[in-house]
Design a protein around this motif. Structure first.
Motif, mmCIF file in Angstrom:
data_model
loop_
_atom_site.group_PDB
_atom_site.id
_atom_site.type_symbol
_atom_site.label_atom_id
_atom_site.label_comp_id
_atom_site.label_asym_id
_atom_site.label_seq_id
_atom_site.Cartn_x
_atom_site.Cartn_y
_atom_site.Cartn_z
ATOM 1 N N PHE A 1 0.836 -1.212 0.000
ATOM 2 C CA PHE A 1 0.000 0.000 0.000
ATOM 3 C C PHE A 1 0.862 1.250 0.000
ATOM 4 C CE2 PHE A 1 -0.047 0.698 4.753
ATOM 5 C CZ PHE A 1 0.547 -0.504 5.119
ATOM 6 N N LEU A 2 0.305 2.289 -0.583
ATOM 7 C CA LEU A 2 1.040 3.519 -0.875
ATOM 8 C C LEU A 2 0.164 4.691 -0.468
ATOM 9 C CD1 LEU A 2 2.999 5.377 -2.583
ATOM 10 C CD2 LEU A 2 1.803 4.558 -4.609
ATOM 11 N N PHE A 3 0.729 5.643 0.284
ATOM 12 C CA PHE A 3 -0.129 6.728 0.783
ATOM 13 C C PHE A 3 0.657 8.025 0.988
ATOM 14 C CE2 PHE A 3 1.545 6.139 5.074
ATOM 15 C CZ PHE A 3 1.893 4.798 5.064
ATOM 16 N N GLY A 4 -0.086 9.123 0.983
ATOM 17 C CA GLY A 4 0.505 10.444 1.163
ATOM 18 C C GLY A 4 0.740 10.745 2.633
ATOM 19 N N THR A 5 1.924 11.334 2.933
ATOM 20 C CA THR A 5 2.267 11.560 4.342
ATOM 21 C C THR A 5 2.543 13.026 4.680
ATOM 22 O OG1 THR A 5 4.567 11.024 3.788
ATOM 23 C CG2 THR A 5 3.224 9.244 4.700
ATOM 24 N N ASP A 6 2.262 13.965 3.780
ATOM 25 C CA ASP A 6 2.523 15.377 4.090
ATOM 26 C C ASP A 6 1.866 15.766 5.412
ATOM 27 O OD1 ASP A 6 3.664 15.413 1.610
ATOM 28 O OD2 ASP A 6 2.588 17.184 0.885
ATOM 29 N N ALA A 7 2.592 16.458 6.253
ATOM 30 C CA ALA A 7 2.053 16.859 7.549
ATOM 31 C C ALA A 7 1.352 18.208 7.413
ATOM 32 C CB ALA A 7 3.171 16.938 8.575
ATOM 33 N N SER A 8 0.210 18.200 6.727
ATOM 34 C CA SER A 8 -0.506 19.457 6.502
ATOM 35 C C SER A 8 -1.961 19.173 6.164
ATOM 36 C CB SER A 8 0.140 20.194 5.326
ATOM 37 O OG SER A 8 -0.755 21.156 4.809
ATOM 38 N N VAL A 9 -2.874 19.885 6.801
ATOM 39 C CA VAL A 9 -4.277 19.691 6.442
ATOM 40 C C VAL A 9 -4.665 20.491 5.205
ATOM 41 C CG1 VAL A 9 -5.208 18.899 8.653
ATOM 42 C CG2 VAL A 9 -5.014 21.352 8.206
ATOM 43 N N GLY A 10 -3.734 21.293 4.706
ATOM 44 C CA GLY A 10 -3.963 21.935 3.417
ATOM 45 C C GLY A 10 -3.564 20.928 2.350
ATOM 46 N N LEU A 11 -4.414 20.727 1.345
ATOM 47 C CA LEU A 11 -4.089 19.720 0.330
ATOM 48 C C LEU A 11 -3.596 20.376 -0.951
ATOM 49 C CD1 LEU A 11 -4.012 16.745 -0.499
ATOM 50 C CD2 LEU A 11 -6.388 16.950 -1.218
ATOM 51 N N HIS A 12 -2.335 20.110 -1.264
ATOM 52 C CA HIS A 12 -1.729 20.618 -2.496
ATOM 53 C C HIS A 12 -0.996 19.455 -3.150
ATOM 54 C CE1 HIS A 12 -2.656 24.666 -1.107
ATOM 55 N NE2 HIS A 12 -2.204 24.296 0.078
ATOM 56 N N THR A 13 -0.155 19.775 -4.140
ATOM 57 C CA THR A 13 0.682 18.733 -4.729
ATOM 58 C C THR A 13 1.451 18.045 -3.600
ATOM 59 O OG1 THR A 13 0.930 20.144 -6.634
ATOM 60 C CG2 THR A 13 2.483 18.307 -6.442
ATOM 61 N N LEU A 14 1.475 16.735 -3.656
ATOM 62 C CA LEU A 14 2.083 15.969 -2.571
ATOM 63 C C LEU A 14 3.615 16.126 -2.542
ATOM 64 C CD1 LEU A 14 0.535 14.121 -0.611
ATOM 65 C CD2 LEU A 14 1.336 12.194 -1.971
ATOM 66 N N HIS A 15 4.161 16.220 -1.325
ATOM 67 C CA HIS A 15 5.623 16.318 -1.179
ATOM 68 C C HIS A 15 6.241 15.049 -0.605
ATOM 69 C CE1 HIS A 15 5.409 20.507 -2.187
ATOM 70 N NE2 HIS A 15 4.567 20.739 -1.208
ATOM 71 N N SER A 16 5.419 14.219 0.026
ATOM 72 C CA SER A 16 6.011 13.015 0.634
ATOM 73 C C SER A 16 5.003 11.869 0.671
ATOM 74 C CB SER A 16 6.498 13.328 2.045
ATOM 75 O OG SER A 16 5.423 13.783 2.845
ATOM 76 N N ALA A 17 5.536 10.655 0.572
ATOM 77 C CA ALA A 17 4.676 9.467 0.559
ATOM 78 C C ALA A 17 5.457 8.274 1.082
ATOM 79 C CB ALA A 17 4.195 9.201 -0.869
ATOM 80 N N LYS A 18 4.727 7.218 1.357
ATOM 81 C CA LYS A 18 5.330 5.977 1.846
ATOM 82 C C LYS A 18 4.729 4.801 1.105
ATOM 83 C CE LYS A 18 6.704 5.850 6.748
ATOM 84 N NZ LYS A 18 7.852 6.642 6.521
ATOM 85 N N PHE A 19 5.572 3.802 0.828
ATOM 86 C CA PHE A 19 5.105 2.551 0.236
ATOM 87 C C PHE A 19 5.479 1.443 1.222
ATOM 88 C CE2 PHE A 19 6.301 -1.045 -2.795
ATOM 89 C CZ PHE A 19 4.988 -1.478 -2.945
ATOM 90 N N VAL A 20 4.487 0.700 1.662
ATOM 91 C CA VAL A 20 4.706 -0.325 2.694
ATOM 92 C C VAL A 20 4.133 -1.649 2.194
ATOM 93 C CG1 VAL A 20 4.231 -0.931 5.116
ATOM 94 C CG2 VAL A 20 4.485 1.475 4.482
ATOM 95 N N ILE A 21 4.766 -2.749 2.567
ATOM 96 C CA ILE A 21 4.204 -4.073 2.242
ATOM 97 C C ILE A 21 4.136 -4.896 3.527
ATOM 98 C CG2 ILE A 21 4.360 -6.136 0.784
ATOM 99 C CD1 ILE A 21 6.309 -4.624 -1.033
ATOM 100 N N ILE A 22 2.957 -5.429 3.804
ATOM 101 C CA ILE A 22 2.797 -6.345 4.938
ATOM 102 C C ILE A 22 2.282 -7.677 4.390
ATOM 103 C CG2 ILE A 22 2.481 -4.580 6.727
ATOM 104 C CD1 ILE A 22 -0.553 -4.911 6.442
ATOM 105 N N VAL A 23 2.476 -8.729 5.158
ATOM 106 C CA VAL A 23 2.174 -10.080 4.671
ATOM 107 C C VAL A 23 1.414 -10.870 5.739
ATOM 108 C CG1 VAL A 23 3.180 -12.220 3.776
ATOM 109 C CG2 VAL A 23 4.316 -10.043 3.308
ATOM 110 N N ALA A 24 0.330 -11.501 5.332
ATOM 111 C CA ALA A 24 -0.489 -12.256 6.279
ATOM 112 C C ALA A 24 -0.656 -13.706 5.821
ATOM 113 C CB ALA A 24 -1.862 -11.593 6.401
ATOM 114 N N PRO A 25 -0.198 -14.677 6.628
ATOM 115 C CA PRO A 25 -0.480 -16.073 6.288
ATOM 116 C C PRO A 25 -1.993 -16.274 6.318
ATOM 117 C CG PRO A 25 0.865 -15.917 8.293
ATOM 118 C CD PRO A 25 0.496 -14.532 7.913
#
Ligand SMILES: *Cc1c(COP(=O)(O)O)cnc(C)c1O
Length: 356
Positions: free
Chosen positions: A139-163
């Protein structure tokens, strides 16, 4: 991409009884994290012990749902090999999803390498029992620390695994579904073709209502004329009508382009079935059912592979399909796809990717 691996010092207990695994509640020892910002792009690819993420309370994802995800599995074959099914397709789809909602795309090679490396690290978690697998959730999501929404400056891509446990531990039981006439999931120009969290939020009310009425999922109609069939909950849908296989077209971009759907269409065409990808009105289904020509109906998706539809409710009227039993074509597709995934039959398509 260089991935830094930090192994856990406290490995978790692997479930002793694989028949009680269920779905998506327990996780493996590690997770993958990749950071993005608009100055340096993607950086700091790492595999770390599984644990909580710390995010700023103003992070974009919490307020504006800038999030997309994927879902795929790792399968253990009889000789102990662990393999993936078409991971490059998930990578490409996540790029399309990300572009639609303004998230930075993760390159296909990085996506596939991250999945392969993480599964390799947590390989011992891959269940051995028939039908069990590792469910992989990137999963991939925006992480900007701002409640104003503009062009994104930062994001994270994470993978988790479930048997995960066998989807059909007690045989393939057909499901009951109902047409949703009030809420809509997607409109032309919207995000229907993306795997974004927001689509599920929009679908949640109708899904909960349907569950209260004893149905497992809703069948969505198009958002404009509310006449054409789109898909079911988290699956694409196919019908066998008078010998032909028909499925809603993905051209209008209101339907999620399923990898199971795509693979099944290829298998069907290879085996000489007449297949049509087109608009299917709900009247066409009603008429076919009344005329006894609605021979089979099934949902397609990574989790279940196929989910036969035993009962379809349209405006309060129940239509029972194939006496509420799994049909022949549905069964053939199930055996073919699961056969390739678990290495029981030869993969003549080159769809599987081994994990070292
Ligand atoms: C994931 C998903 C599907 C199925 O896609 P697969 O790639 O076959 O797993 C179908 N519809 C929706 C809405 C989905 O989110």
């Amino acid at each position: 991409m260089e991935i830094k691996i930090t192994r856990t010092e406290n490995p978790g207990q692997k479930p002793a009884d694989e028949s009680k695994l269920g779905f998506g509640k327990i996780f493996t020892d590690h997770m993958f994290i990749y950071d993005w910002d608009d100055q340096i792009g993607w950086h700091d690819a790492r595999i770390v012990p599984f644990g909580s993420l710390e995010l700023h309370p103003a992070a974009t994802v919490f307020h504006y749902a800038l999030e997309v995800f994927e879902g795929l599995k790792a399968y253990r074959t009889a000789d102990g090999t662990v393999q993936l099914f078409r991971p490059d397709e998930n990578a490409k789809r996540m790029i399309n999803s990300a572009e639609r909602i303004g998230l930075p795309p993760v390159p296909v090679d990085d996506f596939v390498q991250a999945v392969k490396t993480l599964i390799s690290v947590d390989k011992d978690w891959c269940p051995h029992s028939d039908g069990c697998s590792l469910y992989i959730r990137p999963f991939l999501f925006g992480t900007d620390a701002s409640v104003g929404l503009h062009t994104l400056h930062s994001a994270k891509f994470v993978i988790i695994v479930a048997p995960s446990g066998a989807y059909y531990a007690n045989g393939i039981n057909p499901v009951d579904i109902m047409i949703e006439t009030e809420d809509v999931r997607a409109v032309r120009g919207g995000t229907g073709y993306t795997k974004c969290g927001g689509n599920y939020a929009a679908a949640q009310r109708a899904t909960v209502e349907a569950e209260k009425k004893g149905f497992s999922q809703v069948l969505w109609l198009d958002g404009v004329e509310r006449k054409y069939i789109e898909e079911v909950g988290s699956m694409n849908i196919m019908f066998k009508i008078d010998g032909k296989v028909v499925t809603p077209s993905i051209e209008e971009k209101t339907v999620l382009p399923g990898i199971t759907r795509k693979s099944m269409l290829e298998v069907l065409r290879d085996r000489g079935f007449a297949v049509e990808e087109r608009k299917i009105s709900i009247e066409e289904i009603e008429e076919a059912a009344k005329a006894g020509k609605l021979e089979e109906a099934w949902g397609t998706g990574t989790a279940a592979v196929v989910s036969p539809v035993g009962r379809l409710q349209i405006d309060g009227v129940d239509y029972i399909i194939n006496n509420g039993k799994i049909g022949e074509v549905t069964h053939m597709l199930y055996n073919t796809l699961t056969g390739i995934q678990w290495g029981k039959i030869e993969d003549t398509y080159g769809w599987t990717v081994k994990v070292d």
